[in-house]
Write a protein that holds these residues in place. Structure first.
Motif, mmCIF file in Angstrom:
data_model
loop_
_atom_site.group_PDB
_atom_site.id
_atom_site.type_symbol
_atom_site.label_atom_id
_atom_site.label_comp_id
_atom_site.label_asym_id
_atom_site.label_seq_id
_atom_site.Cartn_x
_atom_site.Cartn_y
_atom_site.Cartn_z
ATOM 1 N N ALA A 79 -12.966 42.452 9.015
ATOM 2 C CA ALA A 79 -12.471 43.940 8.576
ATOM 3 C C ALA A 79 -11.698 43.819 6.963
ATOM 4 O O ALA A 79 -11.060 42.793 6.780
ATOM 5 C CB ALA A 79 -11.723 44.495 9.314
ATOM 6 N N SER A 80 -12.079 44.708 6.330
ATOM 7 C CA SER A 80 -11.425 44.820 4.909
ATOM 8 C C SER A 80 -11.030 46.403 4.433
ATOM 9 O O SER A 80 -11.504 46.844 3.591
ATOM 10 C CB SER A 80 -12.427 44.350 3.773
ATOM 11 O OG SER A 80 -12.953 43.094 4.129
ATOM 12 N N PRO A 81 -9.825 46.626 5.372
ATOM 13 C CA PRO A 81 -9.360 48.140 4.719
ATOM 14 C C PRO A 81 -8.538 47.971 3.865
ATOM 15 O O PRO A 81 -8.193 46.830 3.388
ATOM 16 C CB PRO A 81 -8.563 48.240 6.235
ATOM 17 C CG PRO A 81 -8.130 47.069 6.865
ATOM 18 C CD PRO A 81 -9.346 45.834 6.429
ATOM 19 N N PRO A 82 -8.352 49.174 3.101
ATOM 20 C CA PRO A 82 -7.368 49.175 2.076
ATOM 21 C C PRO A 82 -6.085 48.689 2.237
ATOM 22 O O PRO A 82 -5.799 49.088 3.431
ATOM 23 C CB PRO A 82 -7.469 50.767 1.684
ATOM 24 C CG PRO A 82 -8.719 51.367 2.144
ATOM 25 C CD PRO A 82 -8.836 50.513 3.643
ATOM 26 N N ARG A 83 -5.437 48.056 1.380
ATOM 27 C CA ARG A 83 -4.253 47.554 1.605
ATOM 28 C C ARG A 83 -3.148 48.120 0.709
ATOM 29 O O ARG A 83 -3.303 48.046 -0.331
ATOM 30 C CB ARG A 83 -4.047 45.870 1.737
ATOM 31 C CG ARG A 83 -4.875 45.336 2.671
ATOM 32 C CD ARG A 83 -5.043 43.753 2.432
ATOM 33 N NE ARG A 83 -5.708 43.134 3.529
ATOM 34 C CZ ARG A 83 -6.790 42.819 3.855
ATOM 35 N NH1 ARG A 83 -7.744 43.664 3.171
ATOM 36 N NH2 ARG A 83 -7.332 42.299 4.981
ATOM 37 N N LEU A 84 -2.070 48.419 1.302
ATOM 38 C CA LEU A 84 -0.957 48.697 0.000
ATOM 39 C C LEU A 84 0.341 47.703 0.584
ATOM 40 O O LEU A 84 0.662 47.681 1.816
ATOM 41 C CB LEU A 84 -0.460 50.279 0.552
ATOM 42 C CG LEU A 84 0.714 50.840 -0.268
ATOM 43 C CD1 LEU A 84 0.457 50.752 -1.714
ATOM 44 C CD2 LEU A 84 1.123 52.367 0.220
ATOM 45 N N VAL A 85 0.584 47.043 -0.573
ATOM 46 C CA VAL A 85 1.901 46.116 -0.268
ATOM 47 C C VAL A 85 3.257 46.816 -0.542
ATOM 48 O O VAL A 85 3.298 47.474 -1.538
ATOM 49 C CB VAL A 85 1.767 44.945 -1.285
ATOM 50 C CG1 VAL A 85 2.767 43.880 -0.984
ATOM 51 C CG2 VAL A 85 0.236 44.244 -1.001
ATOM 52 N N LEU A 86 4.223 46.628 0.598
ATOM 53 C CA LEU A 86 5.533 47.121 0.505
ATOM 54 C C LEU A 86 6.500 45.948 0.459
ATOM 55 O O LEU A 86 6.021 44.930 1.029
ATOM 56 C CB LEU A 86 5.917 48.278 1.243
ATOM 57 C CG LEU A 86 4.783 49.349 1.292
ATOM 58 C CD1 LEU A 86 5.168 50.256 2.305
ATOM 59 C CD2 LEU A 86 5.090 50.120 -0.175
#
Length: 323
Positions: A206-213
């Protein structure tokens, strides 16, 4: 070769600057230079070289720095052992914990321990997985709170606590959750939680969008705000689940079991054992033998062993990194 020279060299190795090393040690810059020069004469090889406005370790210096840290750690460990043997309630305890463990587990534990044993000299180091296990290996920490210890270090698991990882999201986002399409909010690279989440998604291609916090708190707040779903410890989101700001998502293969471990070196001091006894009185903690065959030691194989399924969220349990 004195302890002072070793401490000065390690400070210089850590900072790469005579000025910063002097500031850390509360000494003059000339004292730093003199100590490193004397150590260089003792060893008969150059330990540092000039690089621009700073200093860089030579190959010999880099090799020696690791030994110097372990020697200093052993000296501190010896002092702690002696003081603890004389009077455990007045000994020293150097704790190290991964970020999630420090956030979730330690505040109440430390407060109650302090209340009961106010004369224990207590220090706490908080950092990513590699840092805390390196501290234990270099005798820089007496007790680590993290995931399962990696193979190859002298480690004694003294207590364990269940830790369940779940995927959570805001109710509106959860309704349409799709593993490949729904965005994920994640910790920074090097975090154990991040490594576990990356491994989980990779296993399912799976390659969903990622947001790094940048922190556990930011990840939880971001998930509650609807920025994406997140892999977190259930313990860390109890309040959000109660109020309905977050819900547990029925993601495939979830939840993941990544227990916390309290880990000491081969010979825990009396003061370390005093803290462990206090730990075992706290809810959820138990001695390793009470956990079954998967609680043995750092070399045991299993779902939370070092490697692809090594540690827990910020506890050090993920594939690869930790934080």
């Amino acid at each position: 070769m004195t302890e002072t020279r070793l401490r000065t060299f390690v400070a210089l190795a850590d900072t790469g600057s005579v000025r910063e090393a002097a500031r850390r040690l509360y000494v003059t810059e000339s004292a730093v230079s003199a100590a490193v020069a004397a150590l260089t004469r003792d060893l008969g090889v150059p330990l540092v070289r000039r690089e621009g406005r700073g200093l860089r370790l030579t190959a010999a210096g880099a090799a020696y720095a690791g030994y110097a840290r372990r020697v200093l750690g052993l000296l501190e460990e010896g002092r702690a052992a002696a003081r603890g043997a004389a009077d455990p309630g007045r000994g020293t305890l150097r704790l190290a914990a991964v970020t999630t463990a420090a956030d979730q587990l330690l505040p109440e534990l430390l407060a109650s321990f302090r209340s009961r044993w106010p004369d224990v000299e207590l220090t706490l180091e908080v950092g990513p997985r590699r840092q805390v296990w390196s501290s234990l290996a270099a005798h820089g920490a007496d007790l680590v709170l993290a995931g399962r210890p990696p193979a190859g270090i002298a480690a004694t698991v003294l207590a364990r606590r269940p830790n369940e990882l779940v995927v959570v999201g805001a109710p509106a986002l959860a309704d349409g959750f799709a593993l490949d399409d729904t965005p994920w909010v994640m910790r920074e690279p090097g975090s154990g939680t991040r490594a576990t989440a990356d491994a989980y998604l990779a296993e399912r291609e799976a390659s969903p969008p990622r947001l790094v916090l940048g922190s556990n708190g930011a990840v939880i707040a971001g998930a509650a705000a609807g920025l994406g779903v997140a892999l977190v410890s259930r313990d860390a989101v109890g309040a959000e689940l109660e109020t309905g700001r977050l819900v547990v998502i029925d993601a495939p293969g979830m939840p993941l079991d990544r227990p916390w471990h309290a880990v000491a070196g081969a010979a825990p001091s009396a003061t370390t054992l005093l803290f462990v006894r206090h730990l075992l009185d706290a809810p959820g903690w138990s001695a390793p033998h009470a956990q079954g065959p998967d609680a043995e030691g750092p070399d045991a194989e299993g779902p939370d062993a070092e490697g692809p399924r090594s540690e827990g969220p910020d506890d050090g349990s993920a594939r690869g990194g930790r934080g």
